[in-house]
Write a protein that holds these residues in place. Structure first.
Motif, PDB file in Angstrom:
ATOM      1  N   PHE A 180       0.831  -1.210   0.000  1.00  0.00           N
ATOM      2  CA  PHE A 180       0.000   0.000   0.000  1.00  0.00           C
ATOM      3  C   PHE A 180       0.866   1.261   0.000  1.00  0.00           C
ATOM      4  O   PHE A 180       1.073   1.896   1.033  1.00  0.00           O
ATOM      5  CB  PHE A 180      -0.945  -0.023   1.204  1.00  0.00           C
ATOM      6  N   PRO A 181       1.355   1.656  -1.177  1.00  0.00           N
ATOM      7  CA  PRO A 181       2.295   2.773  -1.283  1.00  0.00           C
ATOM      8  C   PRO A 181       1.661   4.118  -0.943  1.00  0.00           C
ATOM      9  O   PRO A 181       0.433   4.257  -0.952  1.00  0.00           O
ATOM     10  CB  PRO A 181       2.736   2.725  -2.748  1.00  0.00           C
ATOM     11  N   PRO A 182       2.482   5.115  -0.644  1.00  0.00           N
ATOM     12  CA  PRO A 182       2.002   6.421  -0.174  1.00  0.00           C
ATOM     13  C   PRO A 182       1.006   7.091  -1.113  1.00  0.00           C
ATOM     14  O   PRO A 182       0.063   7.736  -0.650  1.00  0.00           O
ATOM     15  CB  PRO A 182       3.282   7.264  -0.082  1.00  0.00           C
ATOM     16  N   GLU A 183       1.214   6.945  -2.426  1.00  0.00           N
ATOM     17  CA  GLU A 183       0.375   7.695  -3.371  1.00  0.00           C
ATOM     18  C   GLU A 183      -1.106   7.359  -3.245  1.00  0.00           C
ATOM     19  O   GLU A 183      -1.961   8.153  -3.655  1.00  0.00           O
ATOM     20  CB  GLU A 183       0.862   7.520  -4.815  1.00  0.00           C
ATOM     21  N   LEU A 184      -1.433   6.201  -2.665  1.00  0.00           N
ATOM     22  CA  LEU A 184      -2.842   5.848  -2.478  1.00  0.00           C
ATOM     23  C   LEU A 184      -3.550   6.858  -1.566  1.00  0.00           C
ATOM     24  O   LEU A 184      -4.771   6.975  -1.583  1.00  0.00           O
ATOM     25  CB  LEU A 184      -2.956   4.446  -1.860  1.00  0.00           C
ATOM     26  N   PHE A 185      -2.778   7.580  -0.750  1.00  0.00           N
ATOM     27  CA  PHE A 185      -3.385   8.447   0.270  1.00  0.00           C
ATOM     28  C   PHE A 185      -3.181   9.933   0.014  1.00  0.00           C
ATOM     29  O   PHE A 185      -3.394  10.754   0.914  1.00  0.00           O
ATOM     30  CB  PHE A 185      -2.883   8.019   1.660  1.00  0.00           C
ATOM     31  N   GLU A 186      -2.829  10.259  -1.225  1.00  0.00           N
ATOM     32  CA  GLU A 186      -2.615  11.663  -1.591  1.00  0.00           C
ATOM     33  C   GLU A 186      -3.807  12.540  -1.237  1.00  0.00           C
ATOM     34  O   GLU A 186      -3.652  13.641  -0.705  1.00  0.00           O
ATOM     35  CB  GLU A 186      -2.368  11.769  -3.105  1.00  0.00           C
ATOM     36  N   GLU A 187      -4.998  12.045  -1.537  1.00  0.00           N
ATOM     37  CA  GLU A 187      -6.202  12.851  -1.307  1.00  0.00           C
ATOM     38  C   GLU A 187      -6.409  13.131   0.191  1.00  0.00           C
ATOM     39  O   GLU A 187      -6.827  14.231   0.570  1.00  0.00           O
ATOM     40  CB  GLU A 187      -7.402  12.098  -1.890  1.00  0.00           C
ATOM     41  N   GLU A 198      -2.534  23.599  10.111  1.00  0.00           N
ATOM     42  CA  GLU A 198      -1.743  23.662  11.350  1.00  0.00           C
ATOM     43  C   GLU A 198      -1.305  22.269  11.816  1.00  0.00           C
ATOM     44  O   GLU A 198      -0.510  22.153  12.749  1.00  0.00           O
ATOM     45  CB  GLU A 198      -2.552  24.373  12.444  1.00  0.00           C
ATOM     46  N   VAL A 199      -1.844  21.244  11.174  1.00  0.00           N
ATOM     47  CA  VAL A 199      -1.624  19.884  11.655  1.00  0.00           C
ATOM     48  C   VAL A 199      -0.317  19.291  11.109  1.00  0.00           C
ATOM     49  O   VAL A 199       0.059  19.527   9.968  1.00  0.00           O
ATOM     50  CB  VAL A 199      -2.862  19.023  11.263  1.00  0.00           C
ATOM     51  N   LEU A 200       0.377  18.536  11.960  1.00  0.00           N
ATOM     52  CA  LEU A 200       1.614  17.862  11.554  1.00  0.00           C
ATOM     53  C   LEU A 200       1.294  16.682  10.630  1.00  0.00           C
ATOM     54  O   LEU A 200       0.431  15.870  10.944  1.00  0.00           O
ATOM     55  CB  LEU A 200       2.341  17.327  12.796  1.00  0.00           C
ATOM     56  N   LEU A 201       2.000  16.599   9.509  1.00  0.00           N
ATOM     57  CA  LEU A 201       1.816  15.466   8.593  1.00  0.00           C
ATOM     58  C   LEU A 201       3.040  14.554   8.660  1.00  0.00           C
ATOM     59  O   LEU A 201       4.169  15.007   8.496  1.00  0.00           O
ATOM     60  CB  LEU A 201       1.614  15.961   7.155  1.00  0.00           C
ATOM     61  N   THR A 202       2.785  13.281   8.902  1.00  0.00           N
ATOM     62  CA  THR A 202       3.865  12.307   8.963  1.00  0.00           C
ATOM     63  C   THR A 202       3.363  11.005   8.353  1.00  0.00           C
ATOM     64  O   THR A 202       2.161  10.864   8.091  1.00  0.00           O
ATOM     65  CB  THR A 202       4.358  12.141  10.418  1.00  0.00           C
ATOM     66  N   ALA A 203       4.250  10.072   8.075  1.00  0.00           N
ATOM     67  CA  ALA A 203       3.842   8.767   7.533  1.00  0.00           C
ATOM     68  C   ALA A 203       4.930   7.743   7.807  1.00  0.00           C
ATOM     69  O   ALA A 203       6.119   8.073   7.775  1.00  0.00           O
ATOM     70  CB  ALA A 203       3.584   8.861   6.019  1.00  0.00           C
ATOM     71  N   HIS A 204       4.500   6.501   8.080  1.00  0.00           N
ATOM     72  CA  HIS A 204       5.463   5.408   8.139  1.00  0.00           C
ATOM     73  C   HIS A 204       5.996   5.193   6.718  1.00  0.00           C
ATOM     74  O   HIS A 204       5.196   5.094   5.772  1.00  0.00           O
ATOM     75  CB  HIS A 204       4.785   4.117   8.604  1.00  0.00           C
ATOM     76  N   ALA A 205       7.290   5.120   6.573  1.00  0.00           N
ATOM     77  CA  ALA A 205       7.863   4.862   5.253  1.00  0.00           C
ATOM     78  C   ALA A 205       9.286   4.339   5.403  1.00  0.00           C
ATOM     79  O   ALA A 205      10.038   4.788   6.272  1.00  0.00           O
ATOM     80  CB  ALA A 205       7.872   6.142   4.414  1.00  0.00           C
ATOM     81  N   GLY A 206       9.636   3.388   4.558  1.00  0.00           N
ATOM     82  CA  GLY A 206      11.001   2.854   4.588  1.00  0.00           C
ATOM     83  C   GLY A 206      11.258   1.947   5.765  1.00  0.00           C
ATOM     84  O   GLY A 206      12.392   1.823   6.231  1.00  0.00           O
ATOM     85  N   GLU A 207      10.206   1.287   6.259  1.00  0.00           N
ATOM     86  CA  GLU A 207      10.380   0.242   7.277  1.00  0.00           C
ATOM     87  C   GLU A 207      10.594  -1.069   6.508  1.00  0.00           C
ATOM     88  O   GLU A 207      11.657  -1.659   6.576  1.00  0.00           O
ATOM     89  CB  GLU A 207       9.144   0.165   8.184  1.00  0.00           C
ATOM     90  N   GLU A 208       9.601  -1.480   5.737  1.00  0.00           N
ATOM     91  CA  GLU A 208       9.788  -2.607   4.823  1.00  0.00           C
ATOM     92  C   GLU A 208       9.853  -2.120   3.372  1.00  0.00           C
ATOM     93  O   GLU A 208      10.425  -2.768   2.517  1.00  0.00           O
ATOM     94  CB  GLU A 208       8.666  -3.632   5.003  1.00  0.00           C
ATOM     95  N   GLY A 209       9.230  -0.964   3.111  1.00  0.00           N
ATOM     96  CA  GLY A 209       9.269  -0.387   1.762  1.00  0.00           C
ATOM     97  C   GLY A 209      10.629   0.241   1.486  1.00  0.00           C
ATOM     98  O   GLY A 209      11.377   0.561   2.406  1.00  0.00           O
TER      99      GLY A 209
END
Ligand code: HPA
Ligand code: ZN
Length: 334
Positions: A180-187, A198-209
């Motif tokens: 489930f790559p990041p681009e699926l959640f662009e919207e 004002e909200v912080l944006l973060t994402a899990h990435a590069g753990e197994e990907g």
């Protein structure tokens, strides 16, 4: 022992801990009983059996399968409060000063638990931690990437009142990474950037990907932080970009070991990040499952890397700088 005391006293901030990942047997079994939850037939029935599972995860998915079943014992506002409060007290005993905590509402909504129940319970524990322990806290809502983006958008809608009240401070993305790559959640991320800048944006990435998951999280989701980020080391240009933009990685050493992201904590690219000027913090991820809270993770790194005091001060400073708090609080933390 001297280093233990030093690391305990160091002003530590945690940026990567899933509140549902702080649910260990000591609370899981009593809650199952209290709430009359029948755990699945193949779920461990004793602390020892559960511990055996914890010690033998094959990979991220193998852990997640247990994690989602485990959180099924959380039903009432009081349950969510008790869970988070137990975490804050443990982290406080470890010398934690600031906690940015993830939670996974979709794992509860799909069981018929309301957003209100989840957030009220966690918020009560956050308030108490601030008041009684002097820990500053932030709640970061994560979307489950194995569910459709439409589900994510619906979840954001349900959380709106809490973003507006300032009870939730960030958006993250977790669960099974590779399929489930990041681009699926662009919207979902674009919606947050537009309506809640004002909200912080973060994402899990590069753990197994791979590193491309980190690139895409930065470029398409516009995150300002990367959770895990271990595989960044495979791409020198990415390392340069992370250093230039001072994007903090939230490293989770014991998690990476238990989920077999690395064979040994000594294999983590920590020296390389320091040399390149990539900021990172040290975190516990799902401490009840991976065998250690925040201080244990610091000690595990020290055990393998044997850093000197200036290096530890730099690591702590980067953690404070990368925290989602006002400058006044950063000055106080340092
Ligand atoms: N990775 C992805 N999803 C998760 C994790 C993790 O380390 N912990 C809880 N959900
Ligand atoms: Zn995580």
């Amino acid at each position: 022992p001297e280093m233990h005391a030093f690391l305990h006293e160091l002003p530590k901030c945690e940026h990567h801990v899933h509140l549902e990942g702080t649910l260990g047997p000591e609370l899981l079994f009593p809650l199952a009983k209290r709430n009359n939850i029948e755990l699945p037939k193949d779920f461990p029935t004793t602390v020892e059996e559960l511990q055996y599972k914890y010690d033998n995860f094959k990979d991220l998915q193998d852990f997640l399968d247990l994690y989602y079943v485990g959180m099924g014992v959380l039903i009432t506002e009081e349950d969510f409060y008790e869970l988070a409060w137990a975490y804050f007290t443990k982290a406080h005993a470890d010398g934690l000063h600031h906690a940015e905590t993830f939670f996974d509402p979709q794992g509860h909504l799909e069981r018929g638990i309301s957003m209100e129940t989840v957030v009220n319970g966690f918020k009560k524990a956050c308030d108490q931690a601030e008041k009684e322990l002097g820990i500053t806290t932030k709640l970061i809502m994560c979307l489950l990437r194995h569910l459709p983006a439409k589900d994510g958008l619906d979840t954001i809608q349900l959380a709106k009142p809490y973003y507006q009240k300032g009870w939730i401070h960030g958006l993250g993305l977790d669960s099974s990474e590779k399929p489930f790559p990041p681009e699926l959640f662009e919207e979902c991320y674009a919606h947050m950037a537009e309506h809640h800048p004002e909200v912080l944006l973060t994402a899990h990435a590069g753990e197994e990907g791979g590193p491309e998951f980190i690139h895409k999280s930065l470029d398409l989701l516009n995150v300002t932080r990367i959770d895990h980020g271990v595989n960044s080391i495979k791409d020198p240009l990415l390392i340069k970009k992370l250093a230039e933009q001072q994007t903090m990685l939230s490293l989770c050493p014991m998690s990476n070991l238990k989920l077999r992201v690395v064979e040994d904590i000594g294999d983590l690219p920590i020296r390389e990040w320091i040399a390149a000027g990539v900021p990172f913090s040290i975190n516990s991820d799902d401490p009840a499952y991976f065998g250690g809270y925040i201080l244990d993770n610091y000690l595990a790194v020290q055990d393998k890397f044997g850093f000197d005091i200036p290096t530890w001060k730099l690591i702590a400073q980067n953690g404070v700088n990368g925290s989602f708090v006002a400058k006044a609080r950063k000055d106080e933390l340092l």
